[in-house]
Design an enzyme around this catalytic site. Structure first.
Site, PDB file in Angstrom:
ATOM      1  N   LYS A  37       0.780  -1.033  -0.183  1.00 45.60           N
ATOM      2  CA  LYS A  37      -0.029  -0.028   0.006  1.00 45.60           C
ATOM      3  C   LYS A  37       1.004   1.191  -0.180  1.00 45.60           C
ATOM      4  O   LYS A  37       2.054   1.324   0.372  1.00 45.60           O
ATOM      5  CB  LYS A  37      -0.891  -0.141   1.159  1.00 45.60           C
ATOM      6  CG  LYS A  37      -0.133   0.016   2.541  1.00 45.60           C
ATOM      7  CD  LYS A  37      -0.892  -0.294   3.678  1.00 45.60           C
ATOM      8  CE  LYS A  37      -0.271  -0.152   5.048  1.00 45.60           C
ATOM      9  NZ  LYS A  37      -1.079  -0.896   6.059  1.00 45.60           N
ATOM     10  N   TYR A 262      15.088  31.358   3.795  1.00 44.04           N
ATOM     11  CA  TYR A 262      14.065  32.385   4.268  1.00 44.04           C
ATOM     12  C   TYR A 262      13.912  32.656   5.613  1.00 44.04           C
ATOM     13  O   TYR A 262      14.354  32.043   6.636  1.00 44.04           O
ATOM     14  CB  TYR A 262      12.534  31.468   3.926  1.00 44.04           C
ATOM     15  CG  TYR A 262      12.248  31.411   2.482  1.00 44.04           C
ATOM     16  CD1 TYR A 262      12.257  32.515   1.709  1.00 44.04           C
ATOM     17  CD2 TYR A 262      11.807  29.988   1.886  1.00 44.04           C
ATOM     18  CE1 TYR A 262      11.739  32.281   0.283  1.00 44.04           C
ATOM     19  CE2 TYR A 262      11.381  29.959   0.601  1.00 44.04           C
ATOM     20  CZ  TYR A 262      11.606  31.098  -0.028  1.00 44.04           C
ATOM     21  OH  TYR A 262      10.864  30.994  -1.464  1.00 44.04           O
TER      22      TYR A 262
HETATM   23  C1  PLP Z   1      -0.358  -1.774   6.879  1.00 44.54           C
HETATM   24  C2  PLP Z   1      -0.898  -3.132   7.359  1.00 44.54           C
HETATM   25  C3  PLP Z   1      -0.021  -4.178   7.560  1.00 44.54           C
HETATM   26  C4  PLP Z   1       1.232  -4.203   7.594  1.00 44.54           C
HETATM   27  O1  PLP Z   1       2.062  -3.674   8.828  1.00 44.54           O
HETATM   28  P1  PLP Z   1       3.413  -3.543   9.129  1.00 44.54           P
HETATM   29  O2  PLP Z   1       3.581  -3.227  10.557  1.00 44.54           O
HETATM   30  O3  PLP Z   1       4.088  -2.522   8.336  1.00 44.54           O
HETATM   31  O4  PLP Z   1       4.175  -4.809   9.087  1.00 44.54           O
HETATM   32  C5  PLP Z   1      -0.618  -5.336   7.992  1.00 44.54           C
HETATM   33  N1  PLP Z   1      -2.197  -5.474   8.091  1.00 44.54           N
HETATM   34  C6  PLP Z   1      -3.004  -4.488   7.963  1.00 44.54           C
HETATM   35  C7  PLP Z   1      -4.259  -4.710   8.215  1.00 44.54           C
HETATM   36  C8  PLP Z   1      -2.289  -3.293   7.579  1.00 44.54           C
HETATM   37  O5  PLP Z   1      -3.266  -2.262   7.533  1.00 44.54           O
END
Ligand code: PLP
Length: 366
Positions: A37, A262
């Site tokens: 993601k 700045y």
């Molecule tokens: C993002 C996510 C993960 C991965 O988690 P990590 O801590 O990055 O390994 C697993 N399950 C769900 C539902 C998530 O939203």
């Protein structure tokens, strides 16, 4: 074409090393789902998934359009969409993406959609809330959920899952074990009445490390894949996957009392030399890293960011570094650099990685 000199290199060999590091902690039959993601944690979801597609069993993305991008790149691996929206069901199904059913409302909406679209045994994933209180079906609704599912030939439950709230936190061990036990109870109830046994999964990266006994049929590997473990010791066994680099655009010789940037935030005490780098807060470099909080590395030496971070640029102090315009500069090269940035920006590695904006060019090396 994006010929921008600021580049994020994604290290394919490091991704593979990290994947294998976690696979060694699992039973040989436990499946791995790679979480890609948010552009593969700020890298490049499509390139990362293309590289990993023959090495993992599943991918997960947050939103439907992220899954569509993977399908458009020719990726055939099953893809779980963690947070689908009702208005995207057409797109979801057209791309063979598998929805997480996280509420009774999404269940009824998807069943109605599946009925209308004449889907048969379409794979869906039931997500239960066991304490995170973010997304998830309620265990009290199990009888209702079961009756809905038993009525329908349109969907098939591919998996049942939940998400841990504090898997990295040793002080929350009791809470986490309780989440795992509640999940096991939910699964048992569903197995008793559904007529078949879908896969089950609850562990994220730190879950794999701390609760391997709860690996069930599959684990969901996110941050670990990208080089970050639960603590320094573990992170040192992982390889860094994100290398952010740029070049010196211009060098300035500064007189005592002159200011840089700045609001004249940096005031030179003596004669100094500064370099301007084409990366700024619009690229994901937090303004909190200005005024010597953050550093970059060039010729193996650290150079502090001076003055305020601009939208498209930062200035660094290179008074003691022998370098010239066009020289390569690492914004971060290893996990220590990323963790330092996270600490100074009062955040976590996840946010540093995912903040790197889409303006920065991505290159995967393998
Ligand atoms: C993002 C996510 C993960 C991965 O988690 P990590 O801590 O990055 O390994 C697993 N399950 C769900 C539902 C998530 O939203």
């Amino acid at each position: 074409m994006n010929n921008h000199v600021t580049v994020l290199e994604i290290d394919g060999k490091a991704l593979e090393h990290n994947l294998n590091y976690f696979k060694k902690k699992l039973h040989p039959n436990t499946k791995t789902l790679a979480v890609v993601k948010a552009f593969g944690y700020g890298s490049d979801g499509v390139q990362v998934a293309s590289f990993l597609q023959d090495k993992v069993d599943y991918f997960a993305v947050a939103y439907t359009h992220e899954g569509v991008a993977l399908r458009e790149a020719g990726i055939e691996t099953p893809i779980l969409v963690l947070h689908p929206q009702v208005q995207n069901f057409d797109q979801l199904v057209a791309n063979r993406l598998e929805p997480s059913i996280y509420s009774f409302k999404t269940l009824t909406a998807f069943l109605a959609y599946a009925d209308e679209a004449l889907l048969m045994n379409y794979p869906v994933h039931l997500k239960f809330n066991t304490g995170l209180n973010r997304l998830g079906l309620w265990h009290n609704d199990i009888p209702l959920i079961l009756s809905k599912l038993q009525e329908s030939k349109h969907v098939k439950v591919e998996s049942i899952f939940s998400h841990l709230a504090a898997s990295e936190d040793h002080d929350e061990k009791e809470f986490t074990i309780n989440q795992i036990n509640n999940f096991a109870y939910i699964v048992k109830k569903i197995y008793e009445h559904l007529g078949y046994e879908p896969m089950i999964h609850i562990l994220n990266t730190s879950g794999i490390v701390n609760y391997p006994q709860a690996q069930f049929d599959m684990v969901r590997l996110g941050i670990g894949l990208y080089g970050f473990g639960n603590d320094e010791k573990e992170t040192s066994q992982l390889k860094n996957t994100h290398v952010l680099k740029s070049v010196i655009s211009q060098i300035h010789m500064i007189e005592p009392g002159e200011t840089v940037g700045y609001n004249r935030a940096f005031v030179s005490k003596g004669f100094s030399k500064t370099a301007t780098i084409p990366i700024g807060h619009a690229d994901g470099i937090s303004r909190r890293l200005g005024n010597e909080k953050g550093y970059v590395t060039l010729h193996g030496q650290k150079a502090p960011i001076i003055g305020n971070v601009c939208m498209d640029m930062i200035m660094i102090d290179i008074t003691k570094i022998d370098c010239k315009e066009g020289d390569e500069v690492y914004i971060f090269k290893n996990q220590q650099d990323i963790l330092h940035m996270a600490e100074e920006a009062e955040t976590i590695s996840y946010e540093i990685l995912t903040a790197i904006s889409q303006r920065v060019k991505r290159i995967l090396t393998s």
